[in-house]
Design an enzyme around this catalytic site. Structure first.
Site, PDB file in Angstrom:
ATOM      1  N   CYS A   2       0.812  -1.208   0.000  1.00 42.67           N
ATOM      2  CA  CYS A   2       0.000   0.000   0.000  1.00 42.67           C
ATOM      3  C   CYS A   2       0.844   1.256   0.000  1.00 42.67           C
ATOM      4  O   CYS A   2       1.861   1.332   0.664  1.00 42.67           O
ATOM      5  CB  CYS A   2      -0.862   0.065   1.244  1.00 42.67           C
ATOM      6  SG  CYS A   2      -2.152  -1.131   1.262  1.00 42.67           S
ATOM      7  N   ARG A  27       5.840  -0.393  -5.593  1.00 44.67           N
ATOM      8  CA  ARG A  27       5.721  -1.218  -4.396  1.00 44.67           C
ATOM      9  C   ARG A  27       4.760  -2.382  -4.599  1.00 44.67           C
ATOM     10  O   ARG A  27       4.741  -3.313  -3.801  1.00 44.67           O
ATOM     11  CB  ARG A  27       5.196  -0.371  -3.226  1.00 44.67           C
ATOM     12  CG  ARG A  27       6.112   0.763  -2.870  1.00 44.67           C
ATOM     13  CD  ARG A  27       5.377   1.836  -2.130  1.00 44.67           C
ATOM     14  NE  ARG A  27       5.243   1.537  -0.726  1.00 44.67           N
ATOM     15  CZ  ARG A  27       5.898   2.162   0.239  1.00 44.67           C
ATOM     16  NH1 ARG A  27       6.736   3.115  -0.042  1.00 44.67           N
ATOM     17  NH2 ARG A  27       5.728   1.841   1.486  1.00 44.67           N
ATOM     18  N   TRP A  74      -2.732  -3.067  -1.677  1.00 39.84           N
ATOM     19  CA  TRP A  74      -2.340  -4.463  -1.870  1.00 39.84           C
ATOM     20  C   TRP A  74      -3.164  -5.231  -0.851  1.00 39.84           C
ATOM     21  O   TRP A  74      -2.927  -5.146   0.349  1.00 39.84           O
ATOM     22  CB  TRP A  74      -0.836  -4.630  -1.633  1.00 39.84           C
ATOM     23  CG  TRP A  74      -0.338  -6.012  -1.911  1.00 39.84           C
ATOM     24  CD1 TRP A  74       0.013  -6.544  -3.122  1.00 39.84           C
ATOM     25  CD2 TRP A  74      -0.126  -7.055  -0.946  1.00 39.84           C
ATOM     26  NE1 TRP A  74       0.418  -7.842  -2.972  1.00 39.84           N
ATOM     27  CE2 TRP A  74       0.340  -8.187  -1.655  1.00 39.84           C
ATOM     28  CE3 TRP A  74      -0.298  -7.150   0.427  1.00 39.84           C
ATOM     29  CZ2 TRP A  74       0.639  -9.384  -1.029  1.00 39.84           C
ATOM     30  CZ3 TRP A  74       0.005  -8.355   1.060  1.00 39.84           C
ATOM     31  CH2 TRP A  74       0.477  -9.458   0.334  1.00 39.84           C
ATOM     32  N   ASN A  99      -2.727   1.809   5.577  1.00 40.29           N
ATOM     33  CA  ASN A  99      -1.751   0.772   5.235  1.00 40.29           C
ATOM     34  C   ASN A  99      -1.511  -0.042   6.500  1.00 40.29           C
ATOM     35  O   ASN A  99      -1.227   0.543   7.547  1.00 40.29           O
ATOM     36  CB  ASN A  99      -0.462   1.461   4.764  1.00 40.29           C
ATOM     37  CG  ASN A  99       0.726   0.531   4.574  1.00 40.29           C
ATOM     38  OD1 ASN A  99       1.845   0.975   4.543  1.00 40.29           O
ATOM     39  ND2 ASN A  99       0.488  -0.750   4.436  1.00 40.29           N
ATOM     40  N   GLY A 100      -1.676  -1.355   6.420  1.00 38.40           N
ATOM     41  CA  GLY A 100      -1.440  -2.185   7.591  1.00 38.40           C
ATOM     42  C   GLY A 100      -2.579  -3.158   7.810  1.00 38.40           C
ATOM     43  O   GLY A 100      -3.383  -3.405   6.905  1.00 38.40           O
ATOM     44  N   GLU A 478      17.947 -19.015  -3.751  1.00 40.88           N
ATOM     45  CA  GLU A 478      17.553 -17.760  -4.409  1.00 40.88           C
ATOM     46  C   GLU A 478      17.138 -18.027  -5.864  1.00 40.88           C
ATOM     47  O   GLU A 478      16.167 -17.446  -6.359  1.00 40.88           O
ATOM     48  CB  GLU A 478      18.721 -16.757  -4.325  1.00 40.88           C
ATOM     49  CG  GLU A 478      18.593 -15.493  -5.153  1.00 40.88           C
ATOM     50  CD  GLU A 478      17.397 -14.609  -4.803  1.00 40.88           C
ATOM     51  OE1 GLU A 478      16.699 -14.882  -3.823  1.00 40.88           O
ATOM     52  OE2 GLU A 478      17.155 -13.648  -5.551  1.00 40.88           O
ATOM     53  N   LYS A 482      13.520 -17.093  -7.351  1.00 39.45           N
ATOM     54  CA  LYS A 482      13.315 -16.236  -8.546  1.00 39.45           C
ATOM     55  C   LYS A 482      12.410 -16.932  -9.533  1.00 39.45           C
ATOM     56  O   LYS A 482      11.489 -16.342 -10.076  1.00 39.45           O
ATOM     57  CB  LYS A 482      14.640 -15.957  -9.263  1.00 39.45           C
ATOM     58  CG  LYS A 482      15.551 -14.882  -8.780  1.00 39.45           C
ATOM     59  CD  LYS A 482      15.043 -13.499  -8.699  1.00 39.45           C
ATOM     60  CE  LYS A 482      14.235 -13.287  -7.470  1.00 39.45           C
ATOM     61  NZ  LYS A 482      14.764 -12.612  -6.350  1.00 39.45           N
ATOM     62  N   GLU A 485       8.765 -17.120  -8.255  1.00 37.09           N
ATOM     63  CA  GLU A 485       8.130 -15.804  -8.171  1.00 37.09           C
ATOM     64  C   GLU A 485       7.604 -15.329  -9.526  1.00 37.09           C
ATOM     65  O   GLU A 485       6.521 -14.783  -9.614  1.00 37.09           O
ATOM     66  CB  GLU A 485       9.144 -14.743  -7.701  1.00 37.09           C
ATOM     67  CG  GLU A 485       9.360 -14.691  -6.211  1.00 37.09           C
ATOM     68  CD  GLU A 485      10.389 -13.637  -5.830  1.00 37.09           C
ATOM     69  OE1 GLU A 485      10.137 -12.880  -4.900  1.00 37.09           O
ATOM     70  OE2 GLU A 485      11.474 -13.571  -6.459  1.00 37.09           O
ATOM     71  N   HIS A 501      18.121 -37.919   0.890  1.00 38.87           N
ATOM     72  CA  HIS A 501      17.285 -37.970   2.104  1.00 38.87           C
ATOM     73  C   HIS A 501      15.832 -37.610   1.813  1.00 38.87           C
ATOM     74  O   HIS A 501      15.083 -37.330   2.740  1.00 38.87           O
ATOM     75  CB  HIS A 501      17.865 -37.055   3.178  1.00 38.87           C
ATOM     76  CG  HIS A 501      19.216 -37.485   3.653  1.00 38.87           C
ATOM     77  ND1 HIS A 501      19.415 -38.606   4.414  1.00 38.87           N
ATOM     78  CD2 HIS A 501      20.439 -36.962   3.419  1.00 38.87           C
ATOM     79  CE1 HIS A 501      20.703 -38.759   4.656  1.00 38.87           C
ATOM     80  NE2 HIS A 501      21.345 -37.770   4.053  1.00 38.87           N
ATOM     81  N   LYS A 600       6.245  -5.231  -3.856  1.00 42.61           N
ATOM     82  CA  LYS A 600       7.673  -4.949  -3.778  1.00 42.61           C
ATOM     83  C   LYS A 600       8.140  -4.685  -2.359  1.00 42.61           C
ATOM     84  O   LYS A 600       9.130  -5.214  -1.900  1.00 42.61           O
ATOM     85  CB  LYS A 600       7.962  -3.727  -4.668  1.00 42.61           C
ATOM     86  CG  LYS A 600       9.422  -3.306  -4.708  1.00 42.61           C
ATOM     87  CD  LYS A 600      10.227  -4.267  -5.528  1.00 42.61           C
ATOM     88  CE  LYS A 600      11.707  -4.076  -5.395  1.00 42.61           C
ATOM     89  NZ  LYS A 600      12.448  -5.304  -5.753  1.00 42.61           N
TER      90      LYS A 600
HETATM   91  N1  HGA Z   1      -5.638  -4.186   5.313  1.00 41.18           N
HETATM   92  C1  HGA Z   1      -5.905  -3.190   4.323  1.00 41.18           C
HETATM   93  C2  HGA Z   1      -4.636  -2.516   3.847  1.00 41.18           C
HETATM   94  C3  HGA Z   1      -3.671  -3.501   3.273  1.00 41.18           C
HETATM   95  C4  HGA Z   1      -2.263  -3.003   3.131  1.00 41.18           C
HETATM   96  O1  HGA Z   1      -1.735  -2.209   3.899  1.00 41.18           O
HETATM   97  N2  HGA Z   1      -1.505  -3.521   2.133  1.00 41.18           N
HETATM   98  O2  HGA Z   1      -0.208  -3.133   1.957  1.00 41.18           O
HETATM   99  C5  HGA Z   1      -6.692  -3.770   3.149  1.00 41.18           C
HETATM  100  O3  HGA Z   1      -6.700  -4.996   2.949  1.00 41.18           O
HETATM  101  O4  HGA Z   1      -7.307  -3.004   2.443  1.00 41.18           O
END
Ligand code: HGA
Length: 605
Positions: A2, A27, A74, A99-100, A478, A482, A485, A501, A600
């Site tokens: 976010c 990001r 995100w 964000n969070g 790594e 890669k 991902e 093993h 990111k």
């Molecule tokens: N939990 C919130 C914000 C997600 C977030 O910070 N992403 O980086 C949501 O899901 O909208």
């Protein structure tokens, strides 16, 4: 992850908010949105497409305003959709981005629903918007201070209210948020880069801070509600990624930038000395008896590689831990240990939390290897080495990883010197080898056509095994990371001795085995492991080097790296594995720079 931008100004801020979102795009996000105070009302525009689409939407609607907030999301709680995209509104009065993760969102939702609030999204964020509305009694700054007391979890918040047209209020706890101080205007953002060009006067908010932004006012209170002065710093943030130039993707560009990135990271290193890591490094390096490395993902593999180097050259015991595990497990702290965090962005939530946890256990000596000099990690650690990879846009880390390795090798040498475990001659030989890295990497990049030929074949597989031994085992990890991902091929890495093993049971004609096989003391053992694969019909793709003496034969494909690079060989082999992952993904037609579900800068837990 976010990104947040907010502004209170005396001009139309729509272009500033949109530009900020574009600069935060790297990001990673799955939806975006903007809300403005327009004609005495809250207006918003949201999209599950790119910021460029949101911009078109806004051009068409003519949305503009002097006060507003914007967001790239995100998703953590609720699918990526327009309804779940931020900003979230409450009763047409409150607009909020976050964000969070709010851990007690269920409990708060039930309480707010009981009060009559109707939820339009599945997000945890919407509970904050309604909570703020519920507590609001005419002063948004006061309200947010009360509201955050009810939140458990991590947040960076920006909020504004229909009834206070020239005010944006922010708060942070566990997620990054900065203030940009302008003249007669003020800004909020996830990082300084988002508003570079608008202002370079930056305040880094601290944990628990709540900030009141008005046209002429920037007022901060700390977690205890006490007014605090935070330093205003002049920050010359990079203004984002350069053009793609001749490259098809940022990842490809960033792979090819590695000679320059490593050169820049080593620029100014005229000799090995602890002070490269900070003024206090000499005293600390002398004192410590072990290292605790904390990191996530690719950075964790850089830490694992460093363990091999540091234990072999500096003879100091090293423990490497996945940050998200360390922060929650019972561990035995050693106050004489140097805590080393590794993070490209310096904002990785798990690593920051692990750092704090280590400190709370009495480990006071901290060092970070980081690519962003203004990041929380750099600000919170006693010592730092800033890699100079430059902005990395591709979600799958490339140049950030190899520059971390270069910095960690320097750390190895500086530690060895402090402990008197390296001669001047050895130091100068190692330094010479490091300076030659840009040339040596360029020679590996020249192998691209051979790697493309492999990748066309490789793209048809759905699974792959990667093998390495010793310090090349983390490089195999790594390489597998890669590949998974960006190509979505399921890949796993093993120290080659582990094959018998368990994973040998998986080896069939359909299981390619990528082997990192430089000439070193374990090569003969590795060759036996390769025989075990061939005996089961497994197809080998071997990255050897000039001295490995492995030749192609049926089922054994060999690409020879031009030089045997001794202790620094992991860096060269990484570059070859990056190219394999990149071209395989290209052949499979995936979105290389923005792989599904990944972001990111991992600023949530
Ligand atoms: N939990 C919130 C914000 C997600 C977030 O910070 N992403 O980086 C949501 O899901 O909208």
């Amino acid at each position: 992850m976010c990104g947040i931008v907010g502004a209170v100004a005396q001009r139309n801020i729509t272009p500033i908010l949109l530009e900020g979102l574009k600069r935060l795009e790297y990001r990673g996000y799955d939806s975006c949105g903007i809300a403005l105070h327009t004609n005495g009302e809250l207006q918003r525009s949201r999209s599950t497409a790119r910021v460029a689409e949101l911009e078109k939407q806004i051009e068409q609607s003519g949305l503009s305003g002097y006060t507003g907030i914007a967001h790239t999301r995100w998703a953590t709680h609720g699918v990526p959709s327009t309804d779940n995209a931020h900003p979230h509104f409450s009763r047409g009065r409150i607009a909020l981005v976050h964000n969070g993760i709010i851990e007690n969102h269920d409990e708060l939702r039930a309480e707010l629903q009981g009060l009559g609030y109707v939820f339009e999204s599945q997000t945890d964020t919407e509970v904050i918007a309604h909570l703020v509305d519920h507590l609001y009694q005419g002063d948004l700054f006061e309200t947010l201070q009360q509201a955050v007391k009810r939140l458990h979890g991590a947040y960076a918040i920006a909020v504004f209210c229909r009834d206070e047209p020239h005010r944006v209020v922010g708060a942070r706890q566990g997620s990054p948020l900065i203030v940009g101080v302008g003249q007669g205007e003020n800004f909020l953002a996830s990082d300084a880069m988002a508003i570079a060009g608008t202002t370079d006067q930056i305040i880094y908010l601290e944990e628990g801070d709540v900030v009141d932004l008005q046209l002429q006012r920037c007022w901060i209170v700390d977690a205890n509600g006490q007014a605090v002065q935070r330093e205003v710093r002049t920050v010359h943030a990079h203004t984002g990624a350069a053009d793609l130039g001749p490259y098809r993707h940022y990842m490809q560009k960033e792979i090819f930038e590695q000679p320059r990135a490593i050169g820049d990271t080593l620029e100014g290193v005229t000799g090995i000395m602890p002070e490269l890591f900070g003024d206090k490094a000499y005293g600390i390096f002398k004192k410590i008896d072990s290292l605790l490395i904390l990191a996530c993902g690719t950075s964790y593999y850089a830490g694992l590689t460093a363990k091999y180097w540091i234990e072999s050259i500096a003879k100091i015991p090293v423990q490497v831990e996945v940050a998200s595990e360390y922060r929650y497990r019972d561990s035995v702290p050693n106050p004489n240990s140097l805590v080393v965090t590794i993070s490209q962005s310096g904002e990785t939530a798990d690593t920051l939390a692990a750092l704090k946890h280590a400190r709370s256990l009495g480990m006071e000596h901290t060092l970070t290897i980081c690519n962003v000099s203004t990041s929380a990690m750099v600000r919170e650690c006693e010592l730092a080495y800033i890699t100079r990879a430059g902005v990395e846009v591709g979600v799958a880390s490339t140049k950030a990883f190899t520059t971390q390795l270069a910095a960690l090798f320097l750390l190895t040498l500086a530690l060895a010197q402090s402990k008197g475990r390296i001669t001047e001659q050895q130091e100068s030989d190692h330094l010479k080898a490091m300076r030659h890295l840009p040339v040596a990497i360029s020679a590996v990049l020249a192998l691209e056509p051979q790697i493309i030929a492999w990748s066309e074949d490789f793209a048809r597989y759905e699974n792959a095994l990667f093998l390495g031994r010793g310090m090349h085992y983390p490089i195999a990890l790594e390489g597998a990371l890669k590949l998974k991902e960006i190509s979505y091929i399921h890949a796993e890495a093993y120290p080659a001795g582990e094959l018998k093993h368990g994973p040998l049971a998986l080896v069939t004609k359909e299981m390619p085995v990528v082997t990192v096989a430089p000439k070193d003391s374990l090569l003969e053992k590795l060759k036996s492991n390769m025989q075990e694969v061939r005996a089961r019909g497994g197809e080998l793709y071997v990255f050897a080097d000039a001295d490995s003496n492995i030749i192609s034969s049926e089922g054994v494909h060999v690409i020879r790296l031009p030089e045997n690079y001794g202790q620094l060989s992991p860096i060269l082999h990484t570059v070859a594995l990056q190219l394999l992952a990149y071209h395989t993904a290209l052949a499979r037609g995936t979105d290389v720079d923005k792989p599904r579900n990944l972001a990111k800068s991992v600023t949530v837990e």
